[in-house]
Write a protein that holds these residues in place. Structure first.
Motif, PDB file in Angstrom:
ATOM      1  N   HIS A 142       3.204  16.800   6.021  1.00  0.00           N
ATOM      2  CA  HIS A 142       2.559  18.053   6.435  1.00  0.00           C
ATOM      3  C   HIS A 142       2.792  18.433   7.895  1.00  0.00           C
ATOM      4  CE1 HIS A 142       0.393  17.962   2.651  1.00  0.00           C
ATOM      5  NE2 HIS A 142       0.014  16.730   2.921  1.00  0.00           N
ATOM      6  N   GLY A 143       3.377  17.547   8.675  1.00  0.00           N
ATOM      7  CA  GLY A 143       3.479  17.779  10.109  1.00  0.00           C
ATOM      8  C   GLY A 143       2.160  17.429  10.776  1.00  0.00           C
ATOM      9  N   LEU A 144       2.018  17.836  12.012  1.00  0.00           N
ATOM     10  CA  LEU A 144       0.761  17.615  12.727  1.00  0.00           C
ATOM     11  C   LEU A 144      -0.118  18.841  12.525  1.00  0.00           C
ATOM     12  CD1 LEU A 144       2.181  16.148  16.056  1.00  0.00           C
ATOM     13  CD2 LEU A 144       0.932  14.903  14.275  1.00  0.00           C
ATOM     14  N   VAL A 145      -1.294  18.617  12.005  1.00  0.00           N
ATOM     15  CA  VAL A 145      -2.242  19.702  11.754  1.00  0.00           C
ATOM     16  C   VAL A 145      -3.526  19.407  12.534  1.00  0.00           C
ATOM     17  CG1 VAL A 145      -1.257  20.294   9.507  1.00  0.00           C
ATOM     18  CG2 VAL A 145      -3.094  18.608   9.643  1.00  0.00           C
ATOM     19  N   PRO A 146      -4.259  20.444  12.903  1.00  0.00           N
ATOM     20  CA  PRO A 146      -5.434  20.214  13.745  1.00  0.00           C
ATOM     21  C   PRO A 146      -6.622  19.570  13.039  1.00  0.00           C
ATOM     22  CG  PRO A 146      -5.159  22.546  13.296  1.00  0.00           C
ATOM     23  CD  PRO A 146      -3.962  21.849  12.727  1.00  0.00           C
ATOM     24  N   GLY A 147      -6.601  19.497  11.729  1.00  0.00           N
ATOM     25  CA  GLY A 147      -7.753  18.934  11.026  1.00  0.00           C
ATOM     26  C   GLY A 147      -8.971  19.796  11.276  1.00  0.00           C
ATOM     27  N   SER A 148     -10.049  19.191  11.722  1.00  0.00           N
ATOM     28  CA  SER A 148     -11.278  19.956  11.958  1.00  0.00           C
ATOM     29  C   SER A 148     -11.280  20.656  13.311  1.00  0.00           C
ATOM     30  CB  SER A 148     -12.492  19.029  11.856  1.00  0.00           C
ATOM     31  OG  SER A 148     -12.439  18.047  12.871  1.00  0.00           O
ATOM     32  N   ARG A 149     -10.323  20.344  14.150  1.00  0.00           N
ATOM     33  CA  ARG A 149     -10.251  20.984  15.469  1.00  0.00           C
ATOM     34  C   ARG A 149      -9.471  22.290  15.386  1.00  0.00           C
ATOM     35  NH1 ARG A 149      -9.190  16.102  19.761  1.00  0.00           N
ATOM     36  NH2 ARG A 149     -11.083  14.945  19.301  1.00  0.00           N
ATOM     37  N   HIS A 150      -9.455  23.009  16.480  1.00  0.00           N
ATOM     38  CA  HIS A 150      -8.745  24.286  16.518  1.00  0.00           C
ATOM     39  C   HIS A 150      -7.260  24.128  16.817  1.00  0.00           C
ATOM     40  CE1 HIS A 150     -12.488  26.389  16.134  1.00  0.00           C
ATOM     41  NE2 HIS A 150     -12.961  25.927  17.263  1.00  0.00           N
ATOM     42  N   HIS A 151      -6.878  23.019  17.461  1.00  0.00           N
ATOM     43  CA  HIS A 151      -5.490  22.820  17.881  1.00  0.00           C
ATOM     44  C   HIS A 151      -5.063  21.365  17.712  1.00  0.00           C
ATOM     45  CE1 HIS A 151      -6.871  26.247  20.415  1.00  0.00           C
ATOM     46  NE2 HIS A 151      -5.685  26.722  20.097  1.00  0.00           N
ATOM     47  N   VAL A 152      -3.758  21.172  17.604  1.00  0.00           N
ATOM     48  CA  VAL A 152      -3.156  19.850  17.722  1.00  0.00           C
ATOM     49  C   VAL A 152      -3.036  19.560  19.212  1.00  0.00           C
ATOM     50  CG1 VAL A 152      -1.038  18.511  17.351  1.00  0.00           C
ATOM     51  CG2 VAL A 152      -1.857  20.077  15.570  1.00  0.00           C
ATOM     52  N   HIS A 153      -3.391  18.356  19.611  1.00  0.00           N
ATOM     53  CA  HIS A 153      -3.338  17.974  21.024  1.00  0.00           C
ATOM     54  C   HIS A 153      -2.061  17.193  21.299  1.00  0.00           C
ATOM     55  CE1 HIS A 153      -7.991  18.222  21.537  1.00  0.00           C
ATOM     56  NE2 HIS A 153      -7.470  19.276  20.955  1.00  0.00           N
ATOM     57  N   LEU A 154      -1.362  17.593  22.352  1.00  0.00           N
ATOM     58  CA  LEU A 154      -0.099  16.970  22.732  1.00  0.00           C
ATOM     59  C   LEU A 154      -0.138  16.626  24.216  1.00  0.00           C
ATOM     60  CD1 LEU A 154       2.107  19.614  20.908  1.00  0.00           C
ATOM     61  CD2 LEU A 154       1.639  17.288  20.105  1.00  0.00           C
ATOM     62  N   SER A 155       0.704  15.694  24.603  1.00  0.00           N
ATOM     63  CA  SER A 155       0.731  15.260  25.999  1.00  0.00           C
ATOM     64  C   SER A 155       2.150  15.297  26.543  1.00  0.00           C
ATOM     65  CB  SER A 155       0.192  13.828  26.103  1.00  0.00           C
ATOM     66  OG  SER A 155       0.308  13.357  27.434  1.00  0.00           O
ATOM     67  N   ALA A 156       2.265  15.586  27.809  1.00  0.00           N
ATOM     68  CA  ALA A 156       3.563  15.520  28.476  1.00  0.00           C
ATOM     69  C   ALA A 156       3.893  14.078  28.864  1.00  0.00           C
ATOM     70  CB  ALA A 156       3.569  16.408  29.719  1.00  0.00           C
ATOM     71  N   ARG A 157       2.911  13.199  28.764  1.00  0.00           N
ATOM     72  CA  ARG A 157       3.095  11.799  29.172  1.00  0.00           C
ATOM     73  C   ARG A 157       3.052  10.861  27.971  1.00  0.00           C
ATOM     74  NH1 ARG A 157      -0.942   9.794  32.161  1.00  0.00           N
ATOM     75  NH2 ARG A 157       0.445   8.151  32.858  1.00  0.00           N
ATOM     76  N   ARG A 158       4.074  10.038  27.850  1.00  0.00           N
ATOM     77  CA  ARG A 158       4.143   9.053  26.763  1.00  0.00           C
ATOM     78  C   ARG A 158       2.929   8.123  26.789  1.00  0.00           C
ATOM     79  NH1 ARG A 158       9.693   8.017  24.905  1.00  0.00           N
ATOM     80  NH2 ARG A 158       8.990   5.927  24.358  1.00  0.00           N
ATOM     81  N   ALA A 159       2.603   7.625  27.982  1.00  0.00           N
ATOM     82  CA  ALA A 159       1.515   6.647  28.112  1.00  0.00           C
ATOM     83  C   ALA A 159       0.185   7.224  27.642  1.00  0.00           C
ATOM     84  CB  ALA A 159       1.412   6.160  29.558  1.00  0.00           C
ATOM     85  N   THR A 160      -0.067   8.478  27.974  1.00  0.00           N
ATOM     86  CA  THR A 160      -1.316   9.118  27.552  1.00  0.00           C
ATOM     87  C   THR A 160      -1.366   9.231  26.037  1.00  0.00           C
ATOM     88  OG1 THR A 160      -1.440  10.360  29.614  1.00  0.00           O
ATOM     89  CG2 THR A 160      -2.722  11.207  27.758  1.00  0.00           C
ATOM     90  N   ALA A 161      -0.267   9.652  25.435  1.00  0.00           N
ATOM     91  CA  ALA A 161      -0.223   9.790  23.976  1.00  0.00           C
ATOM     92  C   ALA A 161      -0.420   8.436  23.292  1.00  0.00           C
ATOM     93  CB  ALA A 161       1.095  10.428  23.551  1.00  0.00           C
ATOM     94  N   LEU A 162       0.194   7.395  23.818  1.00  0.00           N
ATOM     95  CA  LEU A 162       0.009   6.060  23.233  1.00  0.00           C
ATOM     96  C   LEU A 162      -1.439   5.600  23.347  1.00  0.00           C
ATOM     97  CD1 LEU A 162       3.140   3.912  24.115  1.00  0.00           C
ATOM     98  CD2 LEU A 162       2.137   4.302  21.857  1.00  0.00           C
ATOM     99  N   GLU A 163      -2.060   5.895  24.465  1.00  0.00           N
ATOM    100  CA  GLU A 163      -3.471   5.543  24.655  1.00  0.00           C
ATOM    101  C   GLU A 163      -4.337   6.230  23.598  1.00  0.00           C
ATOM    102  OE1 GLU A 163      -6.847   6.644  27.923  1.00  0.00           O
ATOM    103  OE2 GLU A 163      -4.882   6.081  28.704  1.00  0.00           O
ATOM    104  N   VAL A 164      -4.054   7.485  23.324  1.00  0.00           N
ATOM    105  CA  VAL A 164      -4.791   8.212  22.288  1.00  0.00           C
ATOM    106  C   VAL A 164      -4.560   7.557  20.930  1.00  0.00           C
ATOM    107  CG1 VAL A 164      -4.939  10.405  21.041  1.00  0.00           C
ATOM    108  CG2 VAL A 164      -4.826  10.396  23.539  1.00  0.00           C
ATOM    109  N   GLY A 165      -3.318   7.219  20.626  1.00  0.00           N
ATOM    110  CA  GLY A 165      -2.998   6.585  19.349  1.00  0.00           C
ATOM    111  C   GLY A 165      -3.725   5.269  19.144  1.00  0.00           C
ATOM    112  N   ARG A 166      -3.934   4.524  20.212  1.00  0.00           N
ATOM    113  CA  ARG A 166      -4.624   3.225  20.122  1.00  0.00           C
ATOM    114  C   ARG A 166      -6.075   3.377  19.672  1.00  0.00           C
ATOM    115  NH1 ARG A 166      -1.681   2.170  24.907  1.00  0.00           N
ATOM    116  NH2 ARG A 166       0.000   0.743  24.419  1.00  0.00           N
TER     117      ARG A 166
END
Length: 182
Positions: free
Chosen positions: A115-139
């Motif tokens: 399905h790709g990245l979908v916002p789910g219950s939120r209004h937007h998909v959240h993305l980061s310009a920083r790899r480290a920040t995105a990995l922290e979110v994934g954890r």
């Protein structure tokens, strides 16, 4: 101010300013702003001690800058991450960097591949310009996986991007063709 109080208050603010203001009898305007005095009164009714000093400490200590005070200091809001239907912050369209990142848990990959990245219950998909920040979110959600979004091509294909006050990049959705594992 001790770290536990700041973290607990930040979680409380995320809950009421992003998702369920009615849980404490709070009203948000269309841009997500809440009157600080009403927030403090609602928190008190909920048995939570909250004052302007604590709110200020939470805003100053939050490295993700999740919250903001209005210019006049009378209102507060979460800068992104809303699921509440009454809130639709009018972010200005923005040109994203060539690549953005999204951190997720391995268990969500099959759905993302379909399905790709979908916002789910939120209004937007959240993305980061920083790899480290995105990995922290994934954890936060389990065994982390870093996804790379071809934001340049996505933008050129007509998809809108916005950037919240705290630097988080927002998109309505991210189609599968613009995603790859990093």
């Amino acid at each position: 101010m001790d770290r536990k109080t700041l973290d607990d208050t930040s979680r409380f603010l995320s809950h009421v300013l992003r998702h369920q203001p009615e849980a404490i009898g709070l009203t948000l305007d269309g841009e997500g702003w809440a009157d600080i005095d009403a927030l403090i009164a609602g928190a008190a009714r909920d048995g939570r001690a909250l004052d302007r000093a604590l709110l200020g400490a939470v805003l100053r200590s939050n490295d993700k800058q999740r919250f903001a005070f209005s210019a006049d200091g009378q209102r507060i809001r979460a800068v992104q991450g809303h699921s509440h239907a009454a809130v639709a912050i009018a972010y200005a369209p923005a040109v994203p960097p060539a690549v953005l990142y999204h951190g997720t848990a391995r268990r969500f990959l099959d759905s993302i591949r379909e399905h790709g990245l979908v916002p789910g219950s939120r209004h937007h998909v959240h993305l980061s310009a920083r790899r480290a920040t995105a990995l922290e979110v994934g954890r936060r959600y389990g065994s982390p996986v870093l996804l790379e979004v071809d934001a340049r091509d996505m933008h050129l294909a007509g998809h809108l991007f916005h950037q919240a006050e705290n630097g988080v990049w927002l998109a309505g959705q991210v189609p599968v063709r613009f995603i790859r594992e990093a």
